[in-house]
Design an enzyme around this catalytic site. Sequence first.
Site, PDB file in Angstrom:
ATOM      1  N   ASP A   1      -2.937  12.287   1.780  1.00 58.31           N
ATOM      2  CA  ASP A   1      -4.314  12.009   1.365  1.00 58.31           C
ATOM      3  C   ASP A   1      -4.793  13.018   0.325  1.00 58.31           C
ATOM      4  O   ASP A   1      -5.540  12.680  -0.603  1.00 58.31           O
ATOM      5  CB  ASP A   1      -5.261  12.090   2.559  1.00 58.31           C
ATOM      6  CG  ASP A   1      -4.823  11.268   3.758  1.00 58.31           C
ATOM      7  OD1 ASP A   1      -3.670  10.795   3.778  1.00 58.31           O
ATOM      8  OD2 ASP A   1      -5.621  11.115   4.684  1.00 58.31           O
TER       9      ASP A   1
ATOM     10  N   GLU B   1       0.202   0.565   6.795  1.00 52.80           N
ATOM     11  CA  GLU B   1       0.896   0.965   8.017  1.00 52.80           C
ATOM     12  C   GLU B   1       0.915  -0.133   9.074  1.00 52.80           C
ATOM     13  O   GLU B   1       1.449   0.069  10.170  1.00 52.80           O
ATOM     14  CB  GLU B   1       0.250   2.234   8.582  1.00 52.80           C
ATOM     15  CG  GLU B   1       0.466   3.448   7.694  1.00 52.80           C
ATOM     16  CD  GLU B   1      -0.273   4.674   8.174  1.00 52.80           C
ATOM     17  OE1 GLU B   1       0.117   5.788   7.773  1.00 52.80           O
ATOM     18  OE2 GLU B   1      -1.250   4.520   8.946  1.00 52.80           O
TER      19      GLU B   1
END
Length: 765
Positions: free
Chosen positions: A361, A489
Amino acid sequence: MKKLTRLFDIDPWKLKTATLHRKNFRLQESLTSIGNGYMGMRGNFEEGYGGDHHQGTYLAGVWYPDKTRVGWWKIGYPDYFGKVINALDFLALKIKINQTTLDLAQLEPINFYQELDMKNGLLSRHYTVEIDSAVITISFKRFLSLQTKQLAWMKVDITVDAGEATVTLTSSLDSDVQNEDSNYNEHFWESVSLCNEQNSQNFITVRTIPNDFGIEQFTVTAMMDHSLSTETESTRSHSPLSISETFASHLQKGETISLTKRAVILTSRDVPEGKQVEQAALILKSSDCLSFEDALEGQTKAWDERWKLADVVIDGDEEAQQGIRFNLFQLFSTYYGEDERLNIGPKGFTGEKYGGATYWDTEAYAVPLYLALAEPSITKNLLMYRYNQLEQAKINAQRQGLAGALYPMVTFTGIECHNEWEITFEEIHRNGAMAYAIYNYTNYTGDTSYLSTHGLEVLAEISRFWASRVHFSKRNKCYMIHGVTGPNEYENNINNNWYTNTLAVWVLRYTIASYRCYHASTKAHISEQEIAYWQDIIDNMYLPEDEELGIFVQHDTFLEKDLMPVSKLSPTELPLNQHWSWDKILRSCFIKQADVLQGIYFFSDEYSLEQKKKNFEFYEPMTVHESSLSPSIHAILATELGKEEKAVEMYRRTARLDLDNYNNDTEDGLHITSMTGSWLAIVQGFAQMKTSRATLSFAPFLPKNWNRYAFHITYRQRLLSIDVHDYITISLLEGQSLPIKLYGQDYLLEDQLVVPISKKDDDNV
């Protein structure tokens, strides 16, 4: 659309509520978290709370290797799961009124009020209670100092409004704590030494318990000092893991007792164990001359310096205004770049989920914000964090039988410490984000010094990883990458994820081009044989595409799924991860976050508007945005495509993700790294700020219910102010003149440019 949970009133600079939200107490604690980059805590009540809550105080860089293993541990798995650990509670203050302990889980408060002031990080609270025949008002204030990072300030005022009462205050330093997520109620701290004798320093030193992995134990010393408004004798007591000082005073109607507590916290990351007590005493002594109000004034000035550059002003939408200021406040409470050993944990100092370590991130989402809102050295520190862990990244690759460097999904030291197979070993696209951050820094600042030295060493090893991770398909006569998890994901172990394959090609191409330019200034050595092989991969990588649909295909079998939009689902099924089995999620077409669109965002210049439009319109309707990272990317692309309503919807989702608890998961901590998304959505989205080939450009639009928005950026030794209303006004506040583009037209910014805002809609894209 599920009903959102909003606990705090709308205010442009504050979180405030007159309600004690017992049913959402953990959420209330998360949202009132504070920090100063060195330490932080959830919004726990100083006096304690006997109901369900999450007690949490955290110190930057202090962690523990969890012994948790699974029965089917395989070759290549990490040795441990690293996790942030709950540190000692240094603001604990038990309060008794006569013989009744203050606990708002048991007592009903009158005139309850809580406020977090984002201008200076002051968390305050007050309420009135009736106990026996007395009416007492208690007020609390606390902040963590920006000026002295190791110092916390707290003040409590207790006033008897009616009757009389004996007030007993017991202030503690308590390391008898455990993690919210720990197994078997483990305690992670052991006592080293303490002192709480009368007329001596009040301190405790503790150390993390031994571990089986050779990880250095952390030592922490906390020291506290008190000042009271009236002379009051005290008594002291201790246990192996805590020390306390107790003050008692009998108050008549109209009388007040005030206690100011200062706590200093030092860790062995910065001060050796043997010198911690001495250093803590010096820090306390340096603030002896300050009252709570004096210290708060300095705190306000320090935050004001940050807000002068970072603030985004929104006129006409106070919900949007509160959202972005809350996100910026929490980001800068977590990280401001002073320590290159640190990175930005997804939960910061607000919870323990994700282990508290750094993820990709930072490179993908946080770097653009820090480039624009802080000195370039801060972003360079983020890059150096990864460079300093290059050798460990090589170990991660070697454990998988691969060459080069594989940067970890979760880490404190550079060694992978995450234990989910589909994340740790398959979500390898993170390696490309490391390279993209180097490109992003160089492209934005124009500074090639990092790329040409340390950066090329990182790029070379990442490229070697990709070259060993691909395989050549003899059947299809091209290179492929199998067995991965892309940014989405909600699919695991897929083949030829378009984003991953595209990123691998880009990294190889960028590395070759950079090495050709800067090979003389770097320690990296790349042979011509390697370059030839990498070029063959670039030329022959399989990138799945469907010409009939005009889209890039997320992975080999995506189009074979039962494709449907999210709108076909019942709102009661969302979020999917809280209502569906994992098996059902993996088999579905629903996308957790931007995947193909993540690649289009990164490499925007390489794709036409038509390509962007077709891919956006295909994938966004199937996206549930259950990753906090998702809405900002969609807001940016939606703006470019003239989909202004969708852009505003996605901005609101990223700006108020935690404040409105969109994904019903904020009670375990805030989504710190994704908080950059609200800034990205406005600056790279609504304002369409781009930089390519050393040219800065803007193409702003103004949301329909907004009157104006404005922000600052730093860019290549310049400070710019951008103000968007009926006109876009760009002012050069510092630095030399700058060529820029506005709506595709060339201008020279020497002082100020004022250009009418352009209208664009979906029909003319």
